[in-house]
Design an enzyme around this catalytic site. Structure first.
Site, PDB file in Angstrom:
ATOM      1  N   SER A 129       6.031  60.501  48.768  1.00  0.00           N
ATOM      2  CA  SER A 129       6.659  60.753  47.468  1.00  0.00           C
ATOM      3  C   SER A 129       8.122  61.098  47.686  1.00  0.00           C
ATOM      4  CB  SER A 129       5.962  61.903  46.733  1.00  0.00           C
ATOM      5  OG  SER A 129       6.687  62.267  45.571  1.00  0.00           O
ATOM      6  N   ASP A 167       7.053  53.622  38.476  1.00  0.00           N
ATOM      7  CA  ASP A 167       6.552  53.977  37.144  1.00  0.00           C
ATOM      8  C   ASP A 167       6.658  52.802  36.179  1.00  0.00           C
ATOM      9  OD1 ASP A 167       5.945  56.472  38.052  1.00  0.00           O
ATOM     10  OD2 ASP A 167       7.581  57.500  37.035  1.00  0.00           O
ATOM     11  N   SER A 223      12.724  62.718  34.419  1.00  0.00           N
ATOM     12  CA  SER A 223      13.288  62.970  35.752  1.00  0.00           C
ATOM     13  C   SER A 223      14.606  63.729  35.658  1.00  0.00           C
ATOM     14  CB  SER A 223      13.509  61.646  36.489  1.00  0.00           C
ATOM     15  OG  SER A 223      12.290  60.985  36.707  1.00  0.00           O
TER      16      SER A 223
END
Length: 441
Positions: free
Chosen positions: A173, A320, A27
């Site tokens: 998202s 995640d 990320s």
């Protein structure tokens, strides 16, 4: 980069103990690459993640005329910023299955203008991008779908921006909001930009990463809670000179869970108390399950404190890392429930469906809802061949099912298509083998 065979047979492991140096955060890596490219000045990036997804971003930036160099064989890079305007105005860009690349690039290219096509692997063309495209086209950008509406591939042409206030849904998202936030300073030469969030915002910690990095590159974002964000006129990205990519907190979760399941202590280095990543809060779930966790500024350590307790928790903030809890639940003392994980459905695969299918192969009883999983552990974990769905996190999570081998001596687990870990952690199985003291083959 490591290349694996078509499958990997993992033996049951009796114990997990050791120290792992984490690869860089995906990320942070891809956000930093794009910000460095858009900035005024040259940026030295240290410890960039070496993976498929960062390679996709690097190649796209190169095609757009951004100059960068890798320093020797290290993971340090020099990126020469283009001060908000890509030199190449026509390009065909392959995005693989990298959501952290296609979404921010779509926004940046749409507001700066040019003639671009963005496409990827087949799964990328099943991952929604319509909310982002709608938000951008509403202010005058020109983005068209070349396949199914709402999904890549995309064709971007030069538009005429006529408004500086955007709205985007927050419940599909968080990368859509990240993309708009990163593109906004490219539109603020003369006018403020306002971004409104419609409904609840998922995965808020990932937005914190975005805001933190934008600030490091010299842009201040004013916020009204999680409902609106204002980027004042007259700002531009300016290189901070040097920036370090901290270790990947999602990748840390597998090793910390191994310590919690199979003795420990297992320590990860490269991420800790000072992290800007929300996934470090994964350790709170491990503690709820009874593990002992210790943290330093740049390390985290976990060890077992007896049989793990079942957990019933909301994982919206760490989607995640929550996948790791689903597999750790195989070792719990009762049924565990993972709630508010609907975003799993639009990740690298439909992770709720995939996780349920593979956990059942191992003997678990799994109840699958639209946005939750209930996992009841088996009396004994079965041998199984685990399908990974071209999803790096599926492969890494299910390595945990090889632990506590004393209770099921002789059982084996096969990981199909282990190469998919190259998306974020190419050397994962070597690192896992070191802490479980087992050979790979």
């Amino acid at each position: 980069m490591k290349h694996y065979p078509h499958y990997l047979d993992l033996k049951p492991a009796m114990h997990a103990k050791g120290v792992v140096r984490l690869p860089g955060s995906k990320s942070i890596s891809n956000r930093t690459l794009l910000l460095a490219a858009l900035a005024q000045g040259t940026t030295h990036i240290r410890d960039l993640l070496a993976s498929d997804d960062t390679h996709v971003m690097l190649m796209a930036l190169q095609k757009l005329g951004v100059k960068w160099e890798q320093i020797g064989e290290s993971q340090d890079y020099i990126v020469h910023g283009v001060d908000g305007s890509f030199p190449v105005h026509q390009a065909d860009l392959f995005m693989g299955n990298a959501g952290t690349a296609i979404r921010p690039l779509t926004a940046a290219l749409a507001v700066t203008g040019g003639d671009y096509t963005l496409h990827g692997v087949s799964r990328m063309h099943e991952r929604p991008i319509g909310d982002l495209v709608d938000a951008l086209n509403a202010i005058g950008t020109h983005i068209e779908y070349t396949g199914e509406p709402g999904y890549p591939p995309l064709h971007i042409q030069r538009g005429r921006i006529h408004a500086h206030e955007m709205s985007v849904r927050g419940n599909v998202s968080s990368q859509f909001l990240t993309a708009l936030l990163m593109a906004a300073p490219l539109m603020t030469r003369e006018q403020d930009v306002i971004i409104n969030v419609i409904g609840d915002l998922i995965s808020k910690p990932y937005i914190e990463i975005t805001l933190n990095l934008i600030q490091r590159f010299g842009v201040e974002v004013q916020r009204n809670g999680w409902q609106s964000f204002t980027i004042k006129a007259g700002q531009r990205y300016i290189s901070p000179g040097n920036i370090h990519v901290e270790g990947d907190a999602s990748s840390a979760s597998y090793f910390l869970a191994a310590g919690a399941i199979a003795g420990g202590p297992v320590r990860v280095e490269g991420v800790g108390r000072d992290s800007i990543q929300g996934d470090v809060r994964f350790v709170e779930a491990l503690e709820q399950m009874g593990a002992t966790v210790r943290m330093g500024d740049n390390w985290i350590e976990a060890e077992s404190n007896g049989v793990l307790r079942a957990i019933d928790a909301d994982f919206n903030h760490i989607p995640d890392a929550a996948m790791t809890i689903a597999v750790a639940a195989l070792y719990a003392d009762g049924p565990s429930i993972l709630r508010n994980i609907g975003s799993w459905r639009v990740k690298e695969t439909d992770r709720i469906s995939a996780m349920a299918t593979e956990l059942r192969k191992l003997g678990a009883i799994v109840e699958e809802g639209e946005d939750y999983l209930k996992v009841t552990p088996p009396a004994e974990i079965l041998s199984a061949a685990i399908d990974t769905y071209d999803d790096h996190r599926m492969a890494m999570c299910f390595s945990l099912a090889t632990l506590d081998g004393a209770a099921r001596r002789g059982n084996k687990e096969r990981i199909n298509d282990p190469q998919c870990v190259a998306k974020t952690f190419p050397e994962y199985f070597e690192a896992f083998a070191k802490v479980t003291e087992e050979s790979l083959f």
